[in-house]
Design a protein around this motif. Structure first.
Motif, PDB file in Angstrom:
ATOM      1  N   ALA A  11       0.825  -1.222   0.000  1.00  8.96           N
ATOM      2  CA  ALA A  11       0.000   0.000   0.000  1.00  8.96           C
ATOM      3  C   ALA A  11       0.856   1.269   0.000  1.00  8.96           C
ATOM      4  CB  ALA A  11      -0.961  -0.010   1.184  1.00  8.96           C
ATOM      5  N   PRO A  12       1.803   1.397   0.934  1.00  2.46           N
ATOM      6  CA  PRO A  12       2.629   2.601   0.872  1.00  2.46           C
ATOM      7  C   PRO A  12       3.459   2.689  -0.406  1.00  2.46           C
ATOM      8  CG  PRO A  12       3.445   1.082   2.558  1.00  2.46           C
ATOM      9  CD  PRO A  12       2.086   0.587   2.137  1.00  2.46           C
ATOM     10  N   ALA A  14       2.483   1.667  -3.333  1.00  2.06           N
ATOM     11  CA  ALA A  14       1.561   2.118  -4.373  1.00  2.06           C
ATOM     12  C   ALA A  14       1.298   3.616  -4.265  1.00  2.06           C
ATOM     13  CB  ALA A  14       0.247   1.347  -4.287  1.00  2.06           C
ATOM     14  N   LEU A  15       1.391   4.125  -3.058  1.00  2.00           N
ATOM     15  CA  LEU A  15       1.179   5.559  -2.842  1.00  2.00           C
ATOM     16  C   LEU A  15       2.478   6.349  -2.971  1.00  2.00           C
ATOM     17  CD1 LEU A  15      -1.238   5.400   0.205  1.00  2.00           C
ATOM     18  CD2 LEU A  15      -1.779   6.423  -1.997  1.00  2.00           C
ATOM     19  N   ARG A  44      -1.981  -0.052  -6.921  1.00  2.16           N
ATOM     20  CA  ARG A  44      -1.630   1.041  -7.819  1.00  2.16           C
ATOM     21  C   ARG A  44      -2.894   1.581  -8.475  1.00  2.16           C
ATOM     22  NH1 ARG A  44       3.250   3.854  -8.288  1.00  2.16           N
ATOM     23  NH2 ARG A  44       4.976   2.394  -8.202  1.00  2.16           N
TER      24      ARG A  44
END
Ligand SMILES: [Zn+2]
Lengths: 278, 200
Positions: A11-12, A14-15, A44
């Motif tokens: 998650a991080p 993708a960010l 993403r």
């Protein structure tokens, strides 16, 4: 899968929020892990959708023509699937060619496996492999630049604007300064969420036993306290304050008050901002 | 994945394929469909019109040069375009850090007392109905996140901040920021499932 600790990085990543060292090790892992690769791909896409959450701002009409005029001046680089492998093995072509990656897992060629970390980043970031080196250099420069972010007043205002802008589609902002070079403040008024953010700069901390107080004034009425705040030793404050129900703010201003605040202003207001009605 | 129904996505993907073949009209149509989103995103990050214009012009120039690098199997056109715009916008913001203070002070003088209304524009004809619909779901989903989760995601995506930077900015433990970011993204993934399932 639940004990696959690497997934927590997806998650991080993708960010774009992994710290540098974590990003590097996760990208190395991605090159060998289909599970994480699939997870990153989906996240993403989740992150990609955030692009559509920005408040609508209309581009200037001239922008379309500018883009098309720019395009007419440059021919696009066209690659076909059949010359993709050539493009990836010839350094000369890499500079002008566009990297193209097989999408199916079965199509993962050895070269790609070795370069998957780079490839993955390149796909979502810069499409030009030739720019990768520039990009790495730029990233190093950025890393040091970012270290300085916290010390800039702009960063505070900008970060706050990010929060505030995204809070509602109809946030208003006003930037005001006192007479002379300081102090200054940027306000973010979110009527729908009934809150206001003040990002103050170059405002010396209130004296001992004193505080700053923010007032909201409805036309024809007495000022209403929105709350108190103080700046840090560098003269900055970033404070979010609720707006009392029913108050239709036309003007906001700051005063210097005794600790705890006053029921009505007792000193001369400054950093006054006027607001359009809803 | 898709910004919405497969038909819309495939139209955008088809446009990108035509752009890769040097079709200027396709570039124009792609801009008509996505330019509003691109500009809004750029503006949210850079905070001023002139810079947002530069970012979007550069982004479409990059797309024009490298559209053949787009692979629909790896993500939607919107995700791809959004990433290009966001990357360029964040680079611009960072590259201007040194100048930023000067600019900011100049802005303080010229903007004094001036009100900038960031109200939603009338729904621009640039945006297809489907894109608008998707955008509404994304905004709603974001709005429904617990504020602490939403905040870390927004700071990462629109502010370009790392988890450590967010931790420092919010004075929250790094572990807390990490947990919130993961939880928030997971909720968004569930909420946006209808948009994600239409493609890839
Ligand atoms: Zn893994």
């Amino acid at each position: 899968m639940s004990d696959h600790a690497w997934l927590e990085h997806a998650a991080p990543y993708a960010l774009g929020a992994l710290d540098e060292n974590e990003r590097a090790s996760f990208e190395a892992h991605l090159s060998t892990c289909d599970v994480c690769t699939a997870e990153v791909r989906e996240l993403r896409n989740v992150a990609g959708l955030l692009a559509t959450a920005a408040p609508d701002v209309a581009p200037p009409p001239r922008l379309r023509e500018r883009i098309l005029a720019d395009a007419r001046a440059v021919r696009p680089i066209s690659t076909t699937p059949t010359d993709a492998s050539a493009a990836t093995t010839s350094p000369a072509r890499e500079h002008r060619g566009v990297s193209r990656f097989p999408s199916g897992r079965g199509a993962l060629i050895p070269w790609l496996a070795a370069a998957a970390a780079v490839a993955f980043a390149a796909y979502f970031g810069q499409q030009y492999r030739g720019e990768r080196h520039q990009r790495l250099a730029a990233q190093q420069a950025l890393a040091s630049a970012r270290a300085a972010i916290d010390s800039t007043t702009t960063a505070v205002a900008r970060r706050d604007s990010v929060i505030a802008l995204l809070t509602a589609p109809d946030v208003q902002t006003v930037t005001v300064s006192g007479s002379g070079p300081s102090p200054s403040a940027r306000y973010f008024l979110d009527r729908r969420a009934s809150r206001i953010v003040i990002a103050a700069n170059s405002l010396p901390p209130a004296a001992s036993g004193r505080t700053y107080q923010l007032w909201g004034i409805q036309t024809g009425r007495a000022p209403v306290s929105l709350g108190t705040f103080n700046t840090d030793s560098s003269g900055r404050a970033l404070t979010t304050l609720p707006i009392p129900v029913g108050l239709r703010i036309a003007v906001t201003a700051v005063t210097d008050e005794p600790s705890g605040g006053s029921s009505q202003p007792t000193t001369t207001p400054f950093l006054a901002a006027t607001w359009k009605s809803e | 994945m898709s910004i919405h129904p497969a038909g819309v996505q495939s139209r955008e993907a088809a446009l990108v394929a035509q752009v890769a073949d040097g079709d200027e009209r396709a570039l124009g149509e792609l801009y008509d469909r996505c330019g509003g989103m691109a500009f809004s995103l750029a503006f949210a990050i850079v905070g001023e019109h002139a810079d947002a214009e530069e970012v979007v012009a550069d982004a479409f120039a990059q797309i024009w040069r490298s559209a053949s690098g787009f692979d629909p199997a790896r993500g939607s056109v919107v995700a791809w375009l959004g990433t290009i715009v966001r990357t360029r916008a964040l680079d611009l913001v960072r590259s201007r850090k040194r100048r930023a203070r000067v600019l900011e002070e100049a802005a303080v003088v010229t903007d004094a007392g001036e009100t900038l209304v960031l109200a939603p524009t009338a729904e621009s004809p640039d945006r297809g109905a489907e894109v608008t619909e998707a955008s509404a779901l994304v905004r709603k989903s974001l709005a429904e996140l617990p504020p602490p989760q939403r905040r870390v995601i927004e700071l990462a995506y629109f502010g370009g901040l790392s988890q450590s930077e967010i931790s420092a900015l919010l004075s929250e433990p790094l572990g807390t920021v990490k947990t919130r970011m993961r939880a928030g993204m997971e909720k968004l993934r569930q909420a946006l499932r209808p948009l994600l399932e239409a493609g890839a």
